[in-house]
Design an enzyme around this catalytic site. Sequence first.
Site, PDB file in Angstrom:
ATOM      1  N   HIS A 184      43.696  42.985  42.105  1.00  0.00           N
ATOM      2  CA  HIS A 184      43.851  44.428  43.162  1.00  0.00           C
ATOM      3  C   HIS A 184      44.292  45.003  43.372  1.00  0.00           C
ATOM      4  CE1 HIS A 184      39.404  42.212  44.198  1.00  0.00           C
ATOM      5  NE2 HIS A 184      40.043  41.239  44.014  1.00  0.00           N
TER       6      HIS A 184
ATOM      7  N   ASP B 124      31.463  55.085  35.996  1.00  0.00           N
ATOM      8  CA  ASP B 124      31.697  54.472  36.561  1.00  0.00           C
ATOM      9  C   ASP B 124      32.780  53.378  35.745  1.00  0.00           C
ATOM     10  OD1 ASP B 124      30.904  52.117  38.569  1.00  0.00           O
ATOM     11  OD2 ASP B 124      31.092  51.355  36.686  1.00  0.00           O
TER      12      ASP B 124
ATOM     13  N   GLU C 129      34.326  51.021  42.126  1.00  0.00           N
ATOM     14  CA  GLU C 129      34.921  51.509  41.223  1.00  0.00           C
ATOM     15  C   GLU C 129      33.458  53.030  40.159  1.00  0.00           C
ATOM     16  OE1 GLU C 129      32.204  48.473  39.280  1.00  0.00           O
ATOM     17  OE2 GLU C 129      33.332  49.168  41.078  1.00  0.00           O
TER      18      GLU C 129
ATOM     19  N   ASN D 163      40.775  44.374  37.301  1.00  0.00           N
ATOM     20  CA  ASN D 163      40.948  43.208  38.490  1.00  0.00           C
ATOM     21  C   ASN D 163      41.658  41.620  38.695  1.00  0.00           C
ATOM     22  OD1 ASN D 163      40.925  44.887  40.790  1.00  0.00           O
ATOM     23  ND2 ASN D 163      38.531  44.844  40.910  1.00  0.00           N
TER      24      ASN D 163
ATOM     25  N   ASP E 249      43.953  49.380  42.047  1.00  0.00           N
ATOM     26  CA  ASP E 249      44.287  50.434  42.661  1.00  0.00           C
ATOM     27  C   ASP E 249      44.922  51.157  41.643  1.00  0.00           C
ATOM     28  OD1 ASP E 249      42.525  49.127  45.146  1.00  0.00           O
ATOM     29  OD2 ASP E 249      44.929  48.851  45.464  1.00  0.00           O
TER      30      ASP E 249
END
Length: 361
Positions: free
Chosen positions: A248, A235, A278, A243, A252
């Site tokens: 975003h 994680d 994530e 973010n 990505d």
Amino acid sequence: MLSQFNQFLLNFSLLITSLLFAFLPLRHVKLISPASPVKLRILIGFIAGFISVLLVLNSITYDGAKIDLRLVALVTAYYYGGWVSGGITTLSILGARFAVTPPGAYEGLILTGLICIALLITASIYRRFASHTLKDYLVLIGIGIGYSLPALYLLTETFNRFLEIALVYIIFILLGGYVTYSFLQELRKHFQFVQTQQELALTDGLTNLANRRKLDETLASYDKYGFAFSVLIVDIDFFKSVNDTYGHDGGDVVLRQLSHLLEHCCPDQALVGRYGGEEFVVLLPDTPLKDAVRLGETIRLACADQHFVFSTYPAFHVTLSIGAASSDQGETSFEVIQKADQSLYQAKQTGRNKVVAYSEE
């Protein structure tokens, strides 16, 4: 003439039907060529040989000649499998021709053998100057027809009898070759399309890693067959702030770059997947927990050292928290995943940027 047409149509139907069922087991093979592994070319030879036997056993008899579409099967075998496949098909044709030849009337059998060998030799020479296209396939069919017509003439009683069958023979051999080639090409495209769709259904669109469905299917197979494995749940720490800072699109980019890092660090037998958001999962078959933890540390350190780059922003770093567990710590794979998730939670609660292995204590 109509009777001959009908008989050839039956032979043609047998060819196409046999091709469909015979090549179904090969639908997952990406490429079949004379450079394919020997085992595959042997299999192609036996498939084409089997089809040839069916065609010969259902051939049309004219005087001493037996007319069928075996030539198409032989050219197809050589075209896709080279000498290995072509040789096996030739032996199958000769065996079937011998079985249907009356005692003492072996002229047709001898001519059949000579035609097959001459065609394979000529095809070997021609292939050096040709590409792998429909035109070259039809040229080989045409060469086979050229070798077959003199034999057909010798085995028929009169010239009129020869002309009676030669035109129909040429038309059906060419038509059979064209349809066979087109059929196999379309069949391969269809199989590749289906396989691509199946892969897409099991692939995460953003990272190209295995998706949740693929991971769950793999875990179910581990349960079914009792495979030992370890698992890492990975994680990204403070991913929300990534973010918030970079948008975003920036998030990505981090997910994609991390997916490349995971694939690079993990062994070939590992299955790396995105579990959602994530969170990533690494399944490690036949791997003890201590080795999984060691791999987790390698991944954690590699990520901490990596410079993540997005747009015009300065390079930045992210860290990972990782939970680990093994199949001997749970009765089912679901329980193992739960225990790895508990370890991940512990890593998050005790400072992040660390690997924690599940312990019963």
